[in-house]
Design a protein around this motif. Structure first.
Motif, short mmCIF file in Angstrom:
data_model
loop_
_atom_site.label_atom_id
_atom_site.label_comp_id
_atom_site.label_asym_id
_atom_site.label_seq_id
_atom_site.Cartn_x
_atom_site.Cartn_y
_atom_site.Cartn_z
N TYR A 116 0.84 -1.20 0.00
CA TYR A 116 0.00 0.00 0.00
C TYR A 116 0.88 1.26 0.00
CZ TYR A 116 -3.65 3.34 1.21
OH TYR A 116 -4.51 4.42 1.19
N LEU A 138 2.42 1.80 -3.40
CA LEU A 138 1.47 2.19 -4.47
C LEU A 138 0.86 3.56 -4.24
CD1 LEU A 138 -0.35 -1.21 -5.15
CD2 LEU A 138 1.50 -0.15 -6.47
N THR A 139 1.03 4.12 -3.04
CA THR A 139 0.49 5.45 -2.76
C THR A 139 1.60 6.44 -2.45
OG1 THR A 139 0.18 4.85 -0.44
CG2 THR A 139 -1.72 4.56 -1.88
N THR A 178 4.30 3.19 -9.31
CA THR A 178 3.26 3.29 -10.34
C THR A 178 3.84 3.79 -11.66
OG1 THR A 178 2.63 5.37 -9.29
CG2 THR A 178 1.25 3.48 -8.84
N ARG A 200 -8.09 2.42 -9.97
CA ARG A 200 -7.78 3.79 -9.58
C ARG A 200 -8.81 4.34 -8.60
NH1 ARG A 200 -6.29 3.07 -14.93
NH2 ARG A 200 -4.24 3.85 -15.54
N GLU A 255 4.64 9.15 -2.58
CA GLU A 255 5.04 10.34 -3.33
C GLU A 255 6.53 10.52 -3.14
OE1 GLU A 255 3.65 12.28 -5.43
OE2 GLU A 255 1.67 11.38 -5.31
N ALA A 301 -6.20 3.05 3.63
CA ALA A 301 -5.17 2.14 4.13
C ALA A 301 -5.76 0.86 4.71
CB ALA A 301 -4.29 2.84 5.17
N ALA A 304 -9.84 4.90 -4.35
CA ALA A 304 -9.10 5.35 -3.16
C ALA A 304 -9.62 4.54 -1.97
CB ALA A 304 -9.31 6.84 -2.94
N PRO A 356 5.58 8.87 -6.89
CA PRO A 356 5.03 7.54 -7.22
C PRO A 356 5.92 6.72 -8.14
CG PRO A 356 3.94 9.21 -8.54
CD PRO A 356 4.92 9.94 -7.65
N LEU A 361 -5.83 0.07 -6.56
CA LEU A 361 -4.99 1.26 -6.63
C LEU A 361 -4.41 1.51 -8.02
CD1 LEU A 361 -3.29 0.80 -3.17
CD2 LEU A 361 -4.65 2.79 -3.84
#
Lengths: 218, 218
Positions: free
Chosen positions: A104, A107-108, A115, A180, A110, A185, A182, A112, A176
């Motif tokens: 998680y 994939l989230t 991805t 796409r 920053e 968590a 949200a 990214p 994710l």
């Protein structure tokens, strides 16, 4: 992935320390690839841009990595080389939850990077191959999670580790990366929990289970 | 997505049948988009190529779809508009297996239209939006599978249909699209089965389940 020829003086610099210098060049170049990929996307990734950003001579970058596919493949090869080990919390649910929390976070994250690498894998066959190898390596390393659970008697002895691990992690990638959405968590814990319950019920130990009952009666 | 202005004589042809003509133009253009995307990839997709392939005047294509993103979005919008309904086999396992068989067929189809659209979604924001809408619509339509199973007493009443459907389908997308493995058609039955067993055990009815137990004891 090592240089086909030894570096020339022009791009080796005054001090020749083959191992350290080579590792340092690789680090700078791969950092530049990751940063540039995240900031500008696959389209803007090129030998020239990476050379400029890393401060490494373009001839060196070209000779060692050849093209964008080679650069992306080495970013993933570097990740595969690391000494990552799966979590060991003492329970299958704890291990799967901790693993999913890492997925998680990746994939989230920053920037990214993960991805962006996944996106690039749809453009570059070498990147796709490298990503496939990276994941195969990660799932192989995680098999110990299932082996430990079998030894603790948490799941049936015949439990297929790959199927269990894919069931636990796939909802995160699906929500994710592809859907796409949200999901928040909590999906890390929820997907771990549902894989655990399926595993306890023997879902991944049913070798030879025939889908006859599923063929439909309507 | 309908034309902003009525077609001109030059691209309408001698016989003016607004509804039929418009639908025919759309069909030809979207067929050309799918075929071209599969054959040459996103990079080669452009208004000119689609116009040439479809035999529709480029001015018409440009005015109605604007750009590649608009073309891809309409391919997916067309798929969303259809009268697809989820399978109804009389059992939850049967429904999930039949659904997964459709997903498996789509992800392994030749020509690979679905995977080409997924790849394009990483290049085009309108295509990504359209794909997200398409999947949201599909998962919404499939909720009835879970509602029927609840009425039959197969799973707990509080079962979250989205989570169950994602758990059933995600392993197929993960293996075939991201991991790029070759799991074989049996994955459709296996993933349906494991989602069923998790659902029976209440995995998707645990609202408010806190991952405390999963926080690790090591």
């Amino acid at each position: 992935m090592s240089p086909a020829r030894p570096p020339t003086d022009s791009d080796t610099g005054p001090v020749r320390r083959p191992g350290g210098r080579s590792a340092e060049v690789r680090r700078r170049v791969l950092d530049a690839v990751r940063t540039h990929l995240v900031e500008y996307g696959y389209e803007a990734l090129g030998i020239d841009a990476v050379a400029e950003r890393s401060g490494v001579h373009r001839t060196t970058v070209y000779r060692r990595w050849r093209d964008v596919g080679g650069l992306l493949a080495d970013v993933l090869a570097e990740a595969t080389d690391d000494d990552w080990r799966p979590p060991d919390t003492g329970s299958l649910e704890g291990d799967l939850h901790a693993l999913n929390s890492e997925v998680y976070a990746a994939l989230t994250a920053e920037p990214p990077v993960t991805t962006a690498l996944i996106a690039a894998s749809f453009r570059s066959a070498p990147a796709a191959d490298a990503l496939r190898s990276f994941w195969a390596d990660r799932y192989d390393r995680c098999a110990v999670i299932v082996h430990r659970a079998v030894r603790r008697g948490e799941v049936p002895p015949e439990t297929d580790s790959r199927r269990l691990l894919v069931a636990a992690t796939a909802p995160l990638y699906h929500e994710l990366v592809l859907l796409r959405s949200a999901p928040g968590a909590r999906i890390a814990a929820e997907a771990a929990r549902s894989a655990l319950l399926a595993a306890r019920a023997g879902a991944f130990a049913e070798r030879g289970h025939l889908p006859v009952a599923a063929a439909g009666s309507a």
